[in-house]
Design a protein around this motif. Structure first.
Motif, short mmCIF file in Angstrom:
data_model
loop_
_atom_site.label_atom_id
_atom_site.label_comp_id
_atom_site.label_asym_id
_atom_site.label_seq_id
_atom_site.Cartn_x
_atom_site.Cartn_y
_atom_site.Cartn_z
N ALA A 18 -0.42 28.96 -10.34
CA ALA A 18 -1.61 29.79 -10.56
C ALA A 18 -1.23 31.03 -11.37
O ALA A 18 -0.09 31.48 -11.33
CB ALA A 18 -2.22 30.20 -9.23
N THR A 19 -2.20 31.53 -12.09
CA THR A 19 -2.01 32.78 -12.83
C THR A 19 -2.37 33.94 -11.90
O THR A 19 -3.50 34.03 -11.44
CB THR A 19 -2.96 32.82 -14.04
OG1 THR A 19 -2.69 31.68 -14.85
CG2 THR A 19 -2.77 34.08 -14.85
N VAL A 54 -5.42 32.39 -10.13
CA VAL A 54 -6.48 31.46 -10.57
C VAL A 54 -5.85 30.26 -11.28
O VAL A 54 -4.80 30.38 -11.91
CB VAL A 54 -7.48 32.16 -11.51
CG1 VAL A 54 -8.38 33.10 -10.74
CG2 VAL A 54 -6.79 32.91 -12.63
N ILE A 55 -6.49 29.12 -11.14
CA ILE A 55 -6.04 27.94 -11.88
C ILE A 55 -7.22 27.39 -12.68
O ILE A 55 -8.38 27.77 -12.47
CB ILE A 55 -5.48 26.82 -10.96
CG1 ILE A 55 -6.57 26.30 -10.01
CG2 ILE A 55 -4.27 27.32 -10.18
CD1 ILE A 55 -6.21 24.98 -9.37
N ASN A 56 -6.91 26.48 -13.58
CA ASN A 56 -7.90 25.84 -14.43
C ASN A 56 -8.33 24.54 -13.77
O ASN A 56 -7.55 23.60 -13.65
CB ASN A 56 -7.26 25.58 -15.80
CG ASN A 56 -8.03 24.57 -16.63
OD1 ASN A 56 -9.22 24.37 -16.43
ND2 ASN A 56 -7.35 23.96 -17.57
N ARG A 93 -10.58 21.82 -14.61
CA ARG A 93 -11.39 21.21 -15.66
C ARG A 93 -12.31 22.23 -16.35
O ARG A 93 -13.51 22.05 -16.45
CB ARG A 93 -12.23 20.08 -15.08
CG ARG A 93 -11.38 18.86 -14.70
CD ARG A 93 -12.26 17.71 -14.25
NE ARG A 93 -13.04 18.08 -13.10
CZ ARG A 93 -12.58 18.12 -11.87
NH1 ARG A 93 -11.32 17.82 -11.62
NH2 ARG A 93 -13.35 18.47 -10.87
N GLY A 94 -11.70 23.30 -16.77
CA GLY A 94 -12.46 24.26 -17.56
C GLY A 94 -13.06 25.40 -16.77
O GLY A 94 -13.47 26.39 -17.35
N ALA A 95 -13.11 25.28 -15.46
CA ALA A 95 -13.61 26.40 -14.65
C ALA A 95 -12.42 27.17 -14.11
O ALA A 95 -11.35 26.60 -13.88
CB ALA A 95 -14.47 25.89 -13.51
N VAL A 96 -12.62 28.45 -13.92
CA VAL A 96 -11.54 29.29 -13.39
C VAL A 96 -11.70 29.36 -11.87
O VAL A 96 -12.71 29.82 -11.36
CB VAL A 96 -11.59 30.70 -14.02
CG1 VAL A 96 -10.55 31.59 -13.40
CG2 VAL A 96 -11.37 30.58 -15.52
N LEU A 97 -10.69 28.86 -11.17
CA LEU A 97 -10.78 28.67 -9.72
C LEU A 97 -9.79 29.59 -9.01
O LEU A 97 -8.59 29.48 -9.22
CB LEU A 97 -10.45 27.21 -9.41
CG LEU A 97 -10.65 26.72 -8.00
CD1 LEU A 97 -12.14 26.51 -7.74
CD2 LEU A 97 -9.90 25.42 -7.79
N PRO A 98 -10.29 30.50 -8.16
CA PRO A 98 -9.34 31.34 -7.41
C PRO A 98 -8.69 30.54 -6.28
O PRO A 98 -9.33 29.67 -5.68
CB PRO A 98 -10.23 32.45 -6.85
CG PRO A 98 -11.60 31.90 -6.83
CD PRO A 98 -11.68 30.83 -7.88
N ARG A 112 -19.76 30.08 -4.64
CA ARG A 112 -18.52 29.98 -5.39
C ARG A 112 -17.75 28.73 -5.02
O ARG A 112 -17.97 28.14 -3.97
CB ARG A 112 -17.64 31.19 -5.07
CG ARG A 112 -18.20 32.49 -5.54
CD ARG A 112 -17.70 33.55 -4.63
NE ARG A 112 -17.74 34.85 -5.26
CZ ARG A 112 -17.51 35.97 -4.59
NH1 ARG A 112 -17.21 35.92 -3.31
NH2 ARG A 112 -17.58 37.11 -5.20
N THR A 113 -16.83 28.37 -5.90
CA THR A 113 -15.91 27.30 -5.61
C THR A 113 -14.53 27.93 -5.50
O THR A 113 -14.13 28.70 -6.36
CB THR A 113 -15.94 26.24 -6.72
OG1 THR A 113 -17.29 25.87 -6.94
CG2 THR A 113 -15.14 25.02 -6.33
#
Lengths: 152, 696
Positions: A37-38, A50-52, A54-59, A88-89
């Motif tokens: 994760a970033t 956060v990770i990617n 499929r194009g969404a930024v996910l915490p 949120r996801t």
């Protein structure tokens, strides 16, 4: 409280350290392997970054750290449970998914009254299964909502 | 129903802008007979739609407006400057009515009544005087009134209504009209079975149904009222209306029904004939009978956004694939690499095409401005001509939405502060009417909007005095003319000595500048004393992608928006000087800019001052126009990145504007430079950037 009226709730059980927890399966979108994760600046320790997805930024929330069980050093064997929390996801970092349970509502026992505030906030009940105890987690309030909660 | 309503309002917006454009053409003399017709049709169509939704206030006003326009259309009323000015005001009121119907602020009834009164006077007096000895023609309202039935009769009207194909083609619905009739009285509608053909003669495109309606209504209902219901389908249906006394006894209605099939058309024949000219005249208003060739479609914005998201992912995926192939060490000229090149080309084209879907001409913003100019001119007592240029310039929808506010401010400012009063202009040897020129154009991948006035220009002495007075600059500061002009964007500065009703309301130019900078834009003003001032606003063409500098800080990859970067440099150790406890400044461009270690501010490494000198420094312009130097470890390169929201699943993070996804599939954060500087300042260890130490 008729036994036939309440369909069993389906729960996903997972392990953090030596404890077992579960969440309602309806909140879970997918389960995926750990990927780096970033990190986010000035985030609480339990927010891994956060990770990617499929194009969404996910915490990613380190659930162990959130529950006060110590931070997890993620490895490839760890998994991320992608769950819906409100609008949120969120990705939950856990050690391993252990089971899918069908549990009737009346099997869920109230949380034993212990002093721990985190337990009171997140554990909504406990379920005895095969001599083990699994804690039912409520996902609301998992993410920091305000700047005040931010404790870097 | 909500969806239909939304469509109606969308159409209204288009019609209202057509209306305004047409009236402006008439005002400048560019219009012709067809322009008058177009204007009339626009009002008529708004009225028609409004009627269907029961927006009575709107209908009533539109009707008055339409009546006056009809006078113009038939040539009985000449549309001189005064008349067109009144009609422009009427168009504003009509637009207010539509806004009110949408749920916006209520209409200023007094003002609306005044305009309506003037319209009526215009229509009435002129028509009465000019057309007294002419044949009464079959204009809309007169025709209806001339057919007044004996009033006072409570009775059963018979309405025979046969929708033609054109009615459905124009998206009307017979059923709705029948329901509308119910508002007048009790309706008993039945299908005329005899008018049906057999299945063998059935044509799917041709409506077959004829309705026989019996309407029991009070004395207040006359034929005109009934005909009004069908007003918008005139020419698109066969309609005969039979008055109560012609219909016969209600009890024998069943027996007579059959007879009426024969009798009614004959009896009503004069009516039909009399209506014919009206029907022809009104036909274009409902889109005419001609099949429309659709060249545009309405698409839900969500679908387009989804497409843009997907293309963004495609771009990322393609970059990932390219990187993997590269890592695998495949031959550069091999089939895989060639295929990959093609893919890259295609991906880029798809991205451009998808972005083009969201691109819209700035016209939608520009066309709101004539009204603003009229209002501000009226409030300030100045005479203003607005000239627009480059309305067709296209820009992403996300940007369009944000343009309106700054343009509104710039125009208000130009008229209120820029232009002189007519007497002063006259004394200065200028035309009494001031000119404000609003233009848009593309320039090096950005949209540039200019608002230029031919007024007095900025009074630098006064601006300077005010700035000193308000503590914006030091009394002995040495500033260039350009820097003085741009002081009007400094926080806490407002040029009007007495806050005026126009420009002093709402937000100052500093807020405008900040909101523009937040979008990656810039705004400056240039001025020539006595000749006028020009606001120049430049914005990126889209807010979906951003040109960024990809940099490395520690183990982290970050993106800094190119728009804020003034210069990149590798400072010499001698140029870095400590200031106060823990503060560092960089000597650059003859001044000192606070040196900010990004890793330190974001909490990724210890005290900033302890870090080794070296690395690279990005000189950036902050929100206050001041400079700041950001220290990073290395620059990776310049890249266009797709902007992803952090707030969607997490929340806003201070110092971070958004996120993006890099070629390796990992998330990188996009820095919010202003936020970062603010964070740093709050931390208390950084010196305040000097406002306007450097004009960009």
């Amino acid at each position: 409280m008729s036994q036939t009226d309440t369909p069993p709730r389906e729960l996903i059980a997972f392990r953090i350290g030596d404890q077992e927890f579960c969440v309602d399966i309806r909140a879970v979108r997918e389960i995926r392997g750990w990927s780096p994760a970033t990190p986010l600046p000035l985030a609480p320790a339990y927010v891994r970054g956060v990770i990617n997805l499929r194009g969404a930024v996910l915490p990613i929330v380190d659930l162990g750290a959130r529950l006060g069980l110590g931070t997890t050093e993620p490895e490839a064997r760890h998994v991320i449970i992608v769950a819906r929390v409100g609008l949120r996801t969120v990705g939950l970092l856990v050690e391993a998914v252990s089971d899918i349970l069908g549990v009737a509502e009346e099997m869920i026992q109230p949380t034993p009254d212990i002093a721990c505030e985190v337990v009171r906030a997140f554990v909504k009940g406990v379920i005895p299964v095969d001599g083990r105890m699994i804690s039912l987690i409520a996902l609301d309030g998992l993410l920091p909502e305000t700047e005040v909660e931010e404790a870097a | 129903m909500e969806a239909i309503r939304a469509t109606f309002f969308q159409e209204c917006d288009e019609l209202l802008s057509d209306l305004e454009a047409g009236l402006l053409d008439l005002q400048t003399g560019a219009g012709d007979g067809e322009t008058v017709n177009a204007v009339f049709r626009a009002v008529h169509s708004v009225k028609g739609g409004a009627g269907a939704f029961g927006l009575d206030d709107l209908v009533r006003f539109a009707h008055v407006f339409e009546t006056t326009l009809d006078e113009v259309r038939t040539g009985r009323l000449a549309a001189g400057p005064d008349e067109t000015a009144l009609m422009l005001r009427a168009a504003d009121v009509l637009s207010d009515h539509v806004t009110a119907a949408k749920g916006g602020p209520a209409v200023d009834q007094t003002a609306a009544a005044v305009v309506a009164g003037e319209l009526e006077r215009l229509a009435g007096v002129e028509a009465g005087g000019g057309a007294a000895d002419e044949e009464p023609d079959f204009g809309f309202v007169p025709a209806a009134l001339s057919l007044d039935e004996p009033s006072g009769a409570t009775g059963e009207w018979r309405v025979r209504f046969t929708p033609l194909a054109a009615l459905y083609r124009n998206a009307n619905d017979g059923l709705l009209l029948l329901r509308e009739l119910e508002r007048l009285g009790d309706v008993e509608a039945r299908l005329d079975m005899d008018a049906l053909t057999g299945l063998d003669a059935f044509d799917a495109e041709t409506p077959l149904l004829t309705f026989q309606v019996q309407l029991t209504a009070g004395p207040e209902v006359d034929e005109a009222r009934i005909r009004e219901v069908f007003e918008f389908v005139e020419g698109d249906c066969d309609l005969t209306i039979t008055a109560p006394d012609a219909g016969g006894d209600a009890d024998t209605e069943a027996l007579l029904a059959r007879l009426m099939l024969e009798a009614t058309p004959v009896e009503a024949a004069p009516v039909t004939a009399a209506e014919t000219p009206v029907a022809v005249a009104a036909a274009p208003s409902s889109g005419g009978g001609e099949p429309l060739v659709q060249t545009t479609i309405r698409v839900d914005l969500e679908r387009v956004d989804r497409l843009i998201d997907l293309v963004g992912e495609l771009v990322i995926n393609q970059a990932m694939l390219a990187q993997r192939v590269n890592e695998a060490g495949l031959a550069r000229n091999g089939a895989v690499a060639v295929g990959l090149d093609d893919l890259e080309q295609l991906t880029r084209e798809i991205q451009d095409s998808v972005m083009a879907i969201r691109a819209q001409p700035v016209k939608s913003v520009f066309q709101r401005m004539p009204r603003l100019v009229r209002e501000v001119a009226a409030a300030t007592g100045k005479r203003v001509r607005l000239v627009t240029d480059g309305e067709g310039t296209e820009v992403d929808k996300t940007v369009i939405e944000r343009l309106s506010e700054p343009i509104t401010h710039m125009i208000r400012n130009a008229i209120d502060h820029g232009l002189e009063a007519p007497e002063a202009r006259h004394a200065a040897g200028k035309a009494e009417e001031g000119t404000v020129r609003l233009s848009a154009q593309h320039r090096s991948g950005r949209i540039v909007i200019e608002v230029a006035d031919d007024g007095r220009g900025i009074d630098r002495e006064r601006v300077r005095a005010i700035a000193v007075d308000r503590g914006v600059i030091a009394a002995d500061a040495v500033l260039t003319d350009e820097e003085i002009d741009n002081l009007i964007f400094a926080p806490g500065f407002s040029t009007a000595e007495a806050v005026s009703d126009i420009s002093g309301r709402g937000v100052g130019m500093d807020v405008v500048k900040r909101s523009i900078q937040a979008l990656g834009g810039r705004i400056v003003i240039t001025s020539r004393p006595g000749l006028g001032s020009t606001f120049t606003l430049s914005l990126p063409l889209t807010l979906a992608v951003l040109d960024g500098m990809v940099v490395t800080v520690g183990d982290h990859t970050l993106v800094v928006p190119i728009s804020v970067i003034v210069e990149t440099l590798q400072p010499k150790a001698a140029d870095i000087r400590p200031l106060g406890p823990g503060g560092t400044v960089l000597a650059v461009r003859g001044g000192h800019a606070p040196l900010i270690d990004i890793g330190g501010v974001l909490g990724w490494r210890g005290a900033a001052a302890e870090g080794p000198p070296g690395g690279v420094t990005l000189l950036v312009e902050s929100e206050l126009g001041g400079l700041a130097a950001l220290r990073v470890d290395a620059i990776q390169g310049q890249r266009q990145v797709v902007i992803k929201s952090l707030e969607q699943n997490y929340r806003q993070v201070e110092g971070v504007a958004a996120a993006t996804i890099l070629g390796d599939g990992r998330v990188a954060l996009i820095l919010d430079v202003d936020g970062l500087i603010a964070t740093r300042r709050r931390a208390g260890s950084a010196p305040r950037p000097q406002p306007l130490a450097q004009a960009s």
